[in-house]
Scaffold this motif. Structure first.
Motif, short mmCIF file in Angstrom:
data_model
loop_
_atom_site.label_atom_id
_atom_site.label_comp_id
_atom_site.label_asym_id
_atom_site.label_seq_id
_atom_site.Cartn_x
_atom_site.Cartn_y
_atom_site.Cartn_z
N LEU A 51 8.81 -12.21 5.01
CA LEU A 51 7.91 -11.06 4.89
C LEU A 51 6.66 -11.37 4.09
O LEU A 51 5.94 -10.46 3.70
CB LEU A 51 8.65 -9.87 4.26
N GLY A 52 6.41 -12.65 3.84
CA GLY A 52 5.21 -13.02 3.11
C GLY A 52 5.53 -13.47 1.70
O GLY A 52 6.39 -12.90 1.03
N GLU A 54 3.98 -13.10 -0.97
CA GLU A 54 3.63 -12.17 -2.04
C GLU A 54 4.48 -10.90 -2.03
O GLU A 54 4.26 -10.00 -2.83
CB GLU A 54 2.15 -11.81 -1.94
N THR A 55 5.43 -10.83 -1.11
CA THR A 55 6.31 -9.66 -1.05
C THR A 55 7.33 -9.73 -2.18
O THR A 55 8.00 -10.75 -2.36
CB THR A 55 7.05 -9.59 0.29
N LYS A 56 7.43 -8.66 -2.94
CA LYS A 56 8.35 -8.62 -4.08
C LYS A 56 9.63 -7.90 -3.68
O LYS A 56 9.59 -6.85 -3.02
CB LYS A 56 7.70 -7.91 -5.27
N PHE A 57 10.77 -8.47 -4.10
CA PHE A 57 12.07 -7.89 -3.81
C PHE A 57 12.85 -7.63 -5.09
O PHE A 57 12.70 -8.36 -6.08
CB PHE A 57 12.90 -8.83 -2.93
N ALA A 162 12.39 -4.17 -0.56
CA ALA A 162 11.00 -4.61 -0.66
C ALA A 162 10.24 -3.60 -1.51
O ALA A 162 10.18 -2.41 -1.18
CB ALA A 162 10.37 -4.70 0.72
N SER A 164 6.95 -4.17 -3.06
CA SER A 164 5.62 -4.69 -3.38
C SER A 164 4.67 -3.62 -3.90
O SER A 164 3.88 -3.87 -4.81
CB SER A 164 5.01 -5.36 -2.15
N ASP A 165 4.72 -2.43 -3.33
CA ASP A 165 3.82 -1.35 -3.72
C ASP A 165 4.49 -0.28 -4.57
O ASP A 165 3.91 0.78 -4.81
CB ASP A 165 3.21 -0.70 -2.48
N ARG A 266 2.02 -10.40 2.64
CA ARG A 266 2.60 -9.42 1.73
C ARG A 266 3.00 -8.18 2.52
O ARG A 266 2.20 -7.62 3.25
CB ARG A 266 1.58 -9.04 0.66
N TRP A 267 4.27 -7.81 2.40
CA TRP A 267 4.77 -6.62 3.10
C TRP A 267 4.64 -5.43 2.16
O TRP A 267 5.30 -5.36 1.12
CB TRP A 267 6.22 -6.82 3.50
N PRO A 268 3.75 -4.47 2.48
CA PRO A 268 3.40 -3.46 1.48
C PRO A 268 4.38 -2.31 1.34
O PRO A 268 4.49 -1.71 0.27
CB PRO A 268 2.05 -2.94 2.00
#
Length: 319
Positions: A51-52, A54-57, A162, A164-165, A266-268
């Motif tokens: 998912l990129g 920069e994607t945060k989990f 996920a 990220s946002d 990045r998956w937002p």
């Protein structure tokens, strides 16, 4: 994470009949089963890398697939005959914070702890709050999903979220808020404002502990929570805003299987995917986690209370 060794503010979920078996209703929409340790590892890799970069989990492990994710405070209120609405949750957590301060907790030579820091401390010591334990490390969450010996013969669930946002609120503000709200309520403003934003945006938020003890550091732990919507919906996490696309990661997984190119670094959007782990896979995974990845009761609970919880055996001295 809290003192709950299953890492779960969890309880049995509603069930439906499926092929002569009872499974929680929310599984069919957002979770998928794995059949082997290799498949489980591949699914963790998919979420981590597809998912990129920069994607945060964040991750959470449930030791039983019959559990749903529900905060300890919501369960406590429901068990007491109180409907766990946002109003009732907020009323009781304010009462609990006030009682803890009157007990003498939350202050030191450095000043007074914020309301959010008080809630994090309470959650950490097993006092019911709306905070839900999660971790940045999937191996830690996987260990919590597999390590409960009393549930070793039940399927477990590893949940990847996920985020990220998703807003991050620190338990100790870096700088005092120069706002009317911050001046009127310096200890509680950050938290109350985060709840207001959650209600308005219908999104959860993360709570990042700033002062971390040995257990929190070892578990790479933090919390996720939200303002409870007025109308609930069938979501994997009870009491979370339902605007979020709960099926998002399941749809992305299907796109991946059809070789659809997933663009972006990045998956937002907020979304989650549950991996249902059968008992036979749990039994294979657990010694690997302990021997190869240093996940055990000793490393996850590296403090005195963790040692005390292991029920040390006392024996007669040899003659």
């Amino acid at each position: 994470m809290s003192n709950d060794k299953s890492a779960g503010d969890s309880q049995p979920a509603a069930n439906i009949q499926n092929e002569d078996k009872e499974i929680p209703t929310w599984h069919s929409a957002w979770a998928r089963s794995v059949e082997t340790p290799e498949e489980l590892w591949a699914e963790i890799g998919f979420l981590s890398f597809s998912l990129g970069i920069e994607t945060k989990f964040v991750w959470r492990g449930l030791p039983s697939a019959q559990y749903e994710v529900k905060s300890a405070l919501a369960r406590k209120l429901a068990a007491s005959g109180v409907v766990p609405t946002e109003e009732n949750l907020r009323f009781n957590e304010v009462r609990a914070i006030q009682a803890a301060r009157e007990w003498g907790l939350g202050h030191s030579q450095y000043g007074y702890a914020s309301d959010l820091h008080m809630l994090a401390l309470m959650q950490h010591h097993g006092i019911p709050t709306r905070l839900i334990d999660v971790t940045y490390n999937p191996l830690t969450a996987l260990w919590f999903a597999c390590s409960d010996e009393s549930l070793i013969d039940e399927p477990a669930v590893l949940i990847g979220m996920a985020v990220s946002d998703v807003p991050v609120i620190e338990t100790v503000p870096f700088l005092p808020k120069q706002t009317w709200g911050g001046m009127e309520d310096p200890l509680g403003f950050d938290y109350s404002y985060a709840l207001e934003k959650s209600a308005a945006n219908q999104m959860p938020f993360l709570v990042q502990p700033v002062v971390r003890d040995a257990r929190m550091t070892a578990q790479e732990g933090l919390f996720i929570t939200a303002s409870v919507p007025e109308q609930s919906a069938a979501t994997p996490m009870w009491g979370f805003p339902y605007k979020g696309n709960w099926l998002l990661l399941s749809l992305v997984r299907e796109m991946k299987e059809m070789d659809v190119d997933i663009q972006g670094s990045r998956w937002p959007s907020f979304g989650m995917l549950g991996l249902i782990i059968p008992p036979e896979v749990k039994k294979v995974i657990l010694p690997i986690l302990e021997n190869s990845f240093n996940r055990s009761h000793r490393t996850m609970y590296p403090d005195l209370s963790g040692f005390a919880g292991q029920n040390f055996n006392y024996e007669r001295a040899a003659n």
